[in-house]
Design a protein around this motif. Structure first.
Motif, PDB file in Angstrom:
ATOM      1  N   UNK A 136      62.435  78.552  66.411  1.00  0.00           N
ATOM      2  CA  UNK A 136      63.571  79.216  65.856  1.00  0.00           C
ATOM      3  C   UNK A 136      64.424  78.573  65.239  1.00  0.00           C
ATOM      4  N   UNK A 137      64.375  77.209  65.027  1.00  0.00           N
ATOM      5  CA  UNK A 137      65.529  76.231  64.367  1.00  0.00           C
ATOM      6  C   UNK A 137      65.106  76.596  62.883  1.00  0.00           C
ATOM      7  N   UNK A 138      66.238  76.746  62.090  1.00  0.00           N
ATOM      8  CA  UNK A 138      66.200  77.185  60.898  1.00  0.00           C
ATOM      9  C   UNK A 138      67.337  76.256  59.910  1.00  0.00           C
ATOM     10  N   UNK A 139      66.809  76.156  58.691  1.00  0.00           N
ATOM     11  CA  UNK A 139      67.864  75.184  57.822  1.00  0.00           C
ATOM     12  C   UNK A 139      67.464  75.583  56.354  1.00  0.00           C
ATOM     13  N   UNK A 140      68.605  74.963  55.533  1.00  0.00           N
ATOM     14  CA  UNK A 140      68.280  75.291  54.032  1.00  0.00           C
ATOM     15  C   UNK A 140      67.626  73.979  53.360  1.00  0.00           C
ATOM     16  N   UNK A 141      66.760  74.354  52.477  1.00  0.00           N
ATOM     17  CA  UNK A 141      66.071  73.335  51.666  1.00  0.00           C
ATOM     18  C   UNK A 141      66.672  73.341  50.431  1.00  0.00           C
ATOM     19  N   UNK A 142      67.241  72.279  49.751  1.00  0.00           N
ATOM     20  CA  UNK A 142      67.991  72.294  48.800  1.00  0.00           C
ATOM     21  C   UNK A 142      67.113  71.480  47.603  1.00  0.00           C
ATOM     22  N   UNK A 143      67.380  71.723  46.397  1.00  0.00           N
ATOM     23  CA  UNK A 143      66.785  70.989  45.379  1.00  0.00           C
ATOM     24  C   UNK A 143      67.584  69.712  45.037  1.00  0.00           C
ATOM     25  N   UNK A 144      67.090  68.527  44.528  1.00  0.00           N
ATOM     26  CA  UNK A 144      67.791  67.225  44.226  1.00  0.00           C
ATOM     27  C   UNK A 144      68.385  67.528  42.727  1.00  0.00           C
ATOM     28  N   UNK A 145      67.908  68.330  41.820  1.00  0.00           N
ATOM     29  CA  UNK A 145      68.395  68.736  40.540  1.00  0.00           C
ATOM     30  C   UNK A 145      69.130  69.910  40.635  1.00  0.00           C
ATOM     31  N   UNK A 146      70.204  70.228  39.690  1.00  0.00           N
ATOM     32  CA  UNK A 146      70.857  71.513  39.763  1.00  0.00           C
ATOM     33  C   UNK A 146      70.002  72.499  38.915  1.00  0.00           C
ATOM     34  N   UNK A 147      69.467  72.043  37.669  1.00  0.00           N
ATOM     35  CA  UNK A 147      68.714  72.920  36.734  1.00  0.00           C
ATOM     36  C   UNK A 147      67.184  72.786  36.973  1.00  0.00           C
ATOM     37  N   UNK A 148      66.606  74.032  36.721  1.00  0.00           N
ATOM     38  CA  UNK A 148      65.218  74.116  36.722  1.00  0.00           C
ATOM     39  C   UNK A 148      64.806  74.915  35.607  1.00  0.00           C
ATOM     40  N   UNK A 149      64.407  74.244  34.669  1.00  0.00           N
ATOM     41  CA  UNK A 149      63.781  75.065  33.368  1.00  0.00           C
ATOM     42  C   UNK A 149      62.702  75.765  33.617  1.00  0.00           C
ATOM     43  N   UNK A 150      62.669  76.807  32.374  1.00  0.00           N
ATOM     44  CA  UNK A 150      61.543  77.905  32.892  1.00  0.00           C
ATOM     45  C   UNK A 150      60.169  76.885  32.535  1.00  0.00           C
ATOM     46  N   UNK A 151      59.260  77.247  33.187  1.00  0.00           N
ATOM     47  CA  UNK A 151      57.790  76.579  33.195  1.00  0.00           C
ATOM     48  C   UNK A 151      57.795  75.267  33.790  1.00  0.00           C
ATOM     49  N   UNK A 152      58.816  75.214  34.773  1.00  0.00           N
ATOM     50  CA  UNK A 152      58.920  73.830  35.455  1.00  0.00           C
ATOM     51  C   UNK A 152      58.900  73.939  37.132  1.00  0.00           C
ATOM     52  N   UNK A 153      58.707  72.636  37.491  1.00  0.00           N
ATOM     53  CA  UNK A 153      58.873  72.713  39.058  1.00  0.00           C
ATOM     54  C   UNK A 153      59.930  71.624  39.639  1.00  0.00           C
ATOM     55  N   UNK A 154      60.264  72.038  40.788  1.00  0.00           N
ATOM     56  CA  UNK A 154      61.226  71.254  41.386  1.00  0.00           C
ATOM     57  C   UNK A 154      60.683  71.181  43.030  1.00  0.00           C
ATOM     58  N   UNK A 155      61.297  69.996  43.700  1.00  0.00           N
ATOM     59  CA  UNK A 155      60.966  70.010  45.195  1.00  0.00           C
ATOM     60  C   UNK A 155      62.222  70.045  45.825  1.00  0.00           C
ATOM     61  N   UNK A 156      62.084  70.896  46.764  1.00  0.00           N
ATOM     62  CA  UNK A 156      63.318  71.110  47.899  1.00  0.00           C
ATOM     63  C   UNK A 156      63.318  70.195  49.011  1.00  0.00           C
ATOM     64  N   UNK A 157      64.280  70.087  49.373  1.00  0.00           N
ATOM     65  CA  UNK A 157      64.259  68.868  50.754  1.00  0.00           C
ATOM     66  C   UNK A 157      64.821  69.730  51.939  1.00  0.00           C
ATOM     67  N   UNK A 158      64.346  69.768  53.201  1.00  0.00           N
ATOM     68  CA  UNK A 158      64.947  70.101  54.329  1.00  0.00           C
ATOM     69  C   UNK A 158      64.827  69.134  55.338  1.00  0.00           C
ATOM     70  N   UNK A 159      65.554  69.052  56.466  1.00  0.00           N
ATOM     71  CA  UNK A 159      65.541  68.316  57.525  1.00  0.00           C
ATOM     72  C   UNK A 159      65.843  68.886  58.829  1.00  0.00           C
ATOM     73  N   UNK A 160      65.135  68.974  59.977  1.00  0.00           N
ATOM     74  CA  UNK A 160      65.095  69.492  61.187  1.00  0.00           C
ATOM     75  C   UNK A 160      65.718  68.316  62.269  1.00  0.00           C
ATOM     76  N   UNK A 161      66.425  68.558  63.093  1.00  0.00           N
ATOM     77  CA  UNK A 161      67.019  67.630  63.838  1.00  0.00           C
ATOM     78  C   UNK A 161      65.937  67.466  65.206  1.00  0.00           C
TER      79      UNK A 161
END
Length: 328
Positions: A178-203
């Motif tokens: 049941x623990x939940x959290x937000x995973x955020x990108x380390x860059x603001x912009x995600x251009x079209x046809x591109x990928x980014x990695x989001x990071x989340x941490x659970x206590x």
């Protein structure tokens, strides 16, 4: 005389006959021979008719609560040197009034560097909640590894298939406990046809954490706004060296602004992947300011895997323009 003898003899014969009858054994009764009691090889058990029992009344099935959807995470902006409240409002396309209403505790005349501002998405949403329907993105399965402190780190790859760039990408991750959290990108912009990695941490997390994911935010960036906010930045002489144990990779190179534009931030993000394509590490490097335009600036940092061996690395860079403060 002769007659008397005959009478006497008759009387004697009669006496003898009577004596014989009195001493005769009585006739034996007809005795039924004893019947052998049959011996059974089993024990007869009376058929037990079950006592009628009341039909149990089924208990009503418990009503499970509907899955709780997370409250949308506000889009937060960190104030940098030279920022003004009006300039930030114009930059993000919101009114000054809406920005002030979303941040009632911020004094525009004494706004320090590092102040975190809630950016409202539109004039009817002064609380700063993002659009409930983010643009469609391809979201990969979260890759989670336990941390030494009993928590867990989860990485999620998000791909933007187009047709336009997006920013402020975020996802909502939920563990079975049941623990939940937000995973955020380390860059603001995600251009079209591109990928980014989001990071989340659970206590707190189970030994083998597995998370469910739902895209929470992906805001469209008009082409003109993209050109104004994110000046072109070129990565040169990129070099990656994976360690012999494949648990770390050294990333180095240089950056050069392609336009004579003042910037308030310059970031380099490197994402490491394993042989199966799972994101296993990510890190952001921030350039020291001021960042001179037109002159290459070196960078070097190390990305560590959260578990599996590193097979390849993808590097992206991003610059944030320092927009001029408009006159009210």
């Amino acid at each position: 005389m002769r007659q008397r003898l005959l009478v006497l003899c008759g009387l004697m014969l009669a006496a003898l006959w009577l004596a014989a009858c009195g001493n005769a054994a009585p006739p034996s009764a007809a005795t039924t021979p004893p019947q052998a009691t049959p011996t059974r090889g089993w024990t007869l058990t009376p058929y037990a008719t079950p006592s009628p029992t009341a039909t149990p009344t089924p208990l009503p099935s418990p009503t499970l609560p509907a899955a709780a959807h997370p409250s949308p995470t506000p889009w937060v902006y960190t104030v940098a040197k030279g920022d003004t409240l009006l300039g930030i409002a114009l930059r993000f396309g919101v009114s000054l009034k809406a920005l002030e209403e979303a941040n009632p505790g911020v004094d525009p005349q004494a706004m320090a560097v590092g102040t975190r501002l809630i950016i409202p998405v539109n004039a009817e949403n002064p609380a700063g909640l993002p659009t409930p329907t983010p643009l469609p993105m391809a979201v990969g399965a979260p890759f989670c590894e336990p941390a030494a402190d009993g928590g867990a780190v989860c990485l999620v790859e998000v791909h933007n298939p187009g047709p336009q760039a997006v920013e402020a990408v975020a996802a909502w991750l939920t563990l079975p406990n049941g623990q939940a959290t937000t995973a955020e990108a380390l860059l603001n912009l995600l251009p079209k046809d591109s990928s980014t990695v989001l990071v989340a941490r659970f206590t707190q997390a189970p030994p083998q954490p597995r998370a469910a994911v739902r895209l929470l935010r992906a805001l469209a960036v008009p082409t003109k706004a993209q050109a104004q906010r994110y000046p072109p930045l070129k990565v040169q002489n990129l070099h990656t060296a994976i360690a012999s144990n494949k648990r770390a990779v050294q990333v180095s190179g240089s950056l050069r602004l392609q336009k004579n534009t003042a910037v308030q931030a310059v970031w380099v993000v490197a994402a490491a992947y394993d042989a199966e394509g799972h994101p296993v590490g990510v890190r952001r490097w921030e350039a020291p300011l001021p960042f001179p335009p037109g002159k290459p600036q070196p960078f070097a940092f190390t990305v560590y895997s959260i578990g599996p061996p590193i097979a390849r690395v993808v590097v992206h860079a991003e610059a944030h323009a320092l927009l001029p403060t408009p006159t009210p």
